[in-house]
Motif scaffolding. Structure first.
Motif, PDB file in Angstrom:
ATOM      1  N   ILE A 119       8.761   0.655   5.490  1.00 27.92           N
ATOM      2  CA  ILE A 119       7.752   0.036   4.618  1.00 27.92           C
ATOM      3  C   ILE A 119       8.430  -1.023   3.760  1.00 27.92           C
ATOM      4  N   LYS A 120       8.060  -2.262   3.959  1.00 22.50           N
ATOM      5  CA  LYS A 120       8.702  -3.375   3.272  1.00 22.50           C
ATOM      6  C   LYS A 120       7.976  -3.788   1.999  1.00 22.50           C
ATOM      7  N   GLU A 121       6.644  -3.711   2.020  1.00 24.74           N
ATOM      8  CA  GLU A 121       5.874  -4.141   0.849  1.00 24.74           C
ATOM      9  C   GLU A 121       4.662  -3.233   0.663  1.00 24.74           C
ATOM     10  N   PHE A 122       4.207  -3.161  -0.575  1.00 21.40           N
ATOM     11  CA  PHE A 122       2.968  -2.463  -0.916  1.00 21.40           C
ATOM     12  C   PHE A 122       2.200  -3.388  -1.844  1.00 21.40           C
ATOM     13  N   LEU A 135       3.018  -4.178  -5.687  1.00 21.16           N
ATOM     14  CA  LEU A 135       3.409  -2.911  -6.292  1.00 21.16           C
ATOM     15  C   LEU A 135       4.792  -2.483  -5.834  1.00 21.16           C
ATOM     16  N   ASP A 136       5.392  -1.624  -6.615  1.00 21.01           N
ATOM     17  CA  ASP A 136       6.650  -0.990  -6.210  1.00 21.01           C
ATOM     18  C   ASP A 136       6.289   0.122  -5.233  1.00 21.01           C
ATOM     19  N   LYS A 137       6.768   0.050  -4.023  1.00 19.62           N
ATOM     20  CA  LYS A 137       6.348   0.988  -2.988  1.00 19.62           C
ATOM     21  C   LYS A 137       6.728   2.431  -3.303  1.00 19.62           C
ATOM     22  N   ASN A 138       7.660   2.629  -4.246  1.00 19.03           N
ATOM     23  CA  ASN A 138       8.048   3.977  -4.641  1.00 19.03           C
ATOM     24  C   ASN A 138       7.460   4.360  -5.994  1.00 19.03           C
ATOM     25  N   ALA A 139       7.652   3.512  -6.996  1.00 19.33           N
ATOM     26  CA  ALA A 139       7.171   3.830  -8.338  1.00 19.33           C
ATOM     27  C   ALA A 139       5.649   3.884  -8.389  1.00 19.33           C
ATOM     28  N   ASP A 140       4.981   3.023  -7.613  1.00 16.90           N
ATOM     29  CA  ASP A 140       3.520   2.989  -7.607  1.00 16.90           C
ATOM     30  C   ASP A 140       2.942   3.696  -6.386  1.00 16.90           C
ATOM     31  N   ILE A 156       2.780  -2.872   4.150  1.00 17.18           N
ATOM     32  CA  ILE A 156       3.298  -3.775   5.185  1.00 17.18           C
ATOM     33  C   ILE A 156       4.603  -3.194   5.717  1.00 17.18           C
ATOM     34  N   ALA A 157       4.604  -2.898   7.001  1.00 14.83           N
ATOM     35  CA  ALA A 157       5.782  -2.300   7.628  1.00 14.83           C
ATOM     36  C   ALA A 157       6.392  -3.277   8.630  1.00 14.83           C
ATOM     37  N   GLU A 158       7.646  -3.031   8.946  1.00 15.53           N
ATOM     38  CA  GLU A 158       8.319  -3.816   9.984  1.00 15.53           C
ATOM     39  C   GLU A 158       8.984  -2.848  10.944  1.00 15.53           C
ATOM     40  N   GLN A 162       8.612  -6.365  14.411  1.00 16.18           N
ATOM     41  CA  GLN A 162       7.190  -6.665  14.419  1.00 16.18           C
ATOM     42  C   GLN A 162       6.536  -6.184  13.124  1.00 16.18           C
ATOM     43  N   THR A 163       5.663  -7.011  12.557  1.00 18.14           N
ATOM     44  CA  THR A 163       4.960  -6.643  11.328  1.00 18.14           C
ATOM     45  C   THR A 163       3.753  -5.771  11.649  1.00 18.14           C
ATOM     46  N   LYS A 164       3.566  -4.719  10.857  1.00 20.31           N
ATOM     47  CA  LYS A 164       2.413  -3.837  10.974  1.00 20.31           C
ATOM     48  C   LYS A 164       1.723  -3.765   9.612  1.00 20.31           C
TER      49      LYS A 164
END
Length: 304
Positions: A119-122, A135-140, A156-158, A162-164
């Motif tokens: 998980i690269k982004e939230f 958002l912080d993918k862990n703190a939030d 957003i995962a990689e 490939q982006t998912k």
């Protein structure tokens, strides 16, 4: 009648009988020097609790309830951090399980480490598909917008370069809440995979929405757009088809739960329709430019 005891206050001699002797046989003290010996509490009415009364029962139950409640509160406080961690890890597994390539690696692995790896982004989008929060993918982690807020979370995962795009979903089945996650490929149209769970669906029927073999695997490769417009997916009776919308077979005997999944997909994914369209617009071919107008040199009257 029980024999009484009398003690001589002068020499300590103890006499048994109905009354003190006229003269102490040891020290010759008169009867006035004798005192009657009584057992502690003798002559007093014994007091106790009536264990057969309603009052005793109510007091006993109240004391037990208070003690048990205090113990449960203490245990809950001690275990709260561990419980929260378990819930956190389980949610991470659910998010990751929406991507088949990741789900196949999850067994026995550290879910939190894999979550941080893939998980690269939230982010949070609005209805127009614009990013309004990062958002912080862990703190939030587990962020849920307020009711009726124009906010739609997106992970957003990689995976293998490939982006998912992973979207959380919530709905209602036959007996209670159902929820899940759907992962889309970089084109924001093709379904890579899904994960579904439930609170109380019937085992062997509606509860089979969690099964990859019986239900979830069908979603791989399906498309939620048609001619650039969001249409979602239909969950239908086995073999049924629909014009302009791709379908998956529902659970046999679990029609209401299957339709609950269909409604959940349509309602939740519909909030991201503008975001899905952006991918199609970005990839749309650019129209050829109109040819330049031919310049015609004016001719002078009466030429040669």
């Amino acid at each position: 009648m029980a024999t009484k005891k009398f003690r001589c206050k002068v020499c300590g001699y103890i006499h048994e009988g109905d009354k003190a002797p006229d003269v102490c046989p040891v020290c010759q003290a008169p009867a006035s020097e004798f005192e009657e010996i009584t057992e502690p509490g003798e002559g007093k009415k014994k007091k106790g609790v009536n264990t057969n009364g309603n009052s005793y029962t109510l007091i006993y139950m109240t004391v037990i309830i208070v003690i048990v409640s205090l113990l449960l509160s203490v245990v809950s406080g001690i275990l709260k951090e561990r419980q929260n961690k378990n819930v956190r890890l389980d949610t991470m597994k659910q998010i990751l399980s929406s991507v088949p390539a990741i789900e196949s690696q999850l067994a026995g692995q550290d879910a939190e480490a894999m979550y941080n790896e893939y998980i690269k982004e939230f982010i949070v989008l609005n209805k127009a598909g614009e990013t309004v929060k990062t958002l912080d993918k862990n703190a939030d982690f587990g962020y849920k917008p307020e009711k009726d807020a124009d906010e739609y979370p997106l992970y957003i995962a990689e995976v293998d370069g490939q982006t998912k795009y992973i979207i959380p979903m919530n709905g209602v089945g036959l007996w209670g809440a159902i929820w899940g996650y759907i992962a889309l490929d970089n084109d924001r149209n093709t379904v890579d995979g899904v994960f579904f769970s439930h609170a109380s669906e019937t085992p062997g029927l509606g509860a089979d929405i969690v099964s990859p073999e019986k239900f979830r695997n069908q979603f791989h490769g399906k498309h939620i757009m048609n001619n650039g417009e969001f249409v979602s997916l239909l969950v239908v009776k086995p073999g049924a088809k629909a014009d302009g919308v791709e379908t998956v077979d529902g659970i046999s005997g679990g029609t209401i739960t299957s339709k609950g999944v269909e409604t959940m997909l349509r309602n939740c994914l519909g909030n991201y329709a503008a975001f899905f369209k952006q991918a199609g617009q970005a990839n749309a071919p650019v129209a050829d430019a109109a040819p330049a107008a031919e310049v015609v040199e004016p001719q002078t009257e009466g030429g040669n």
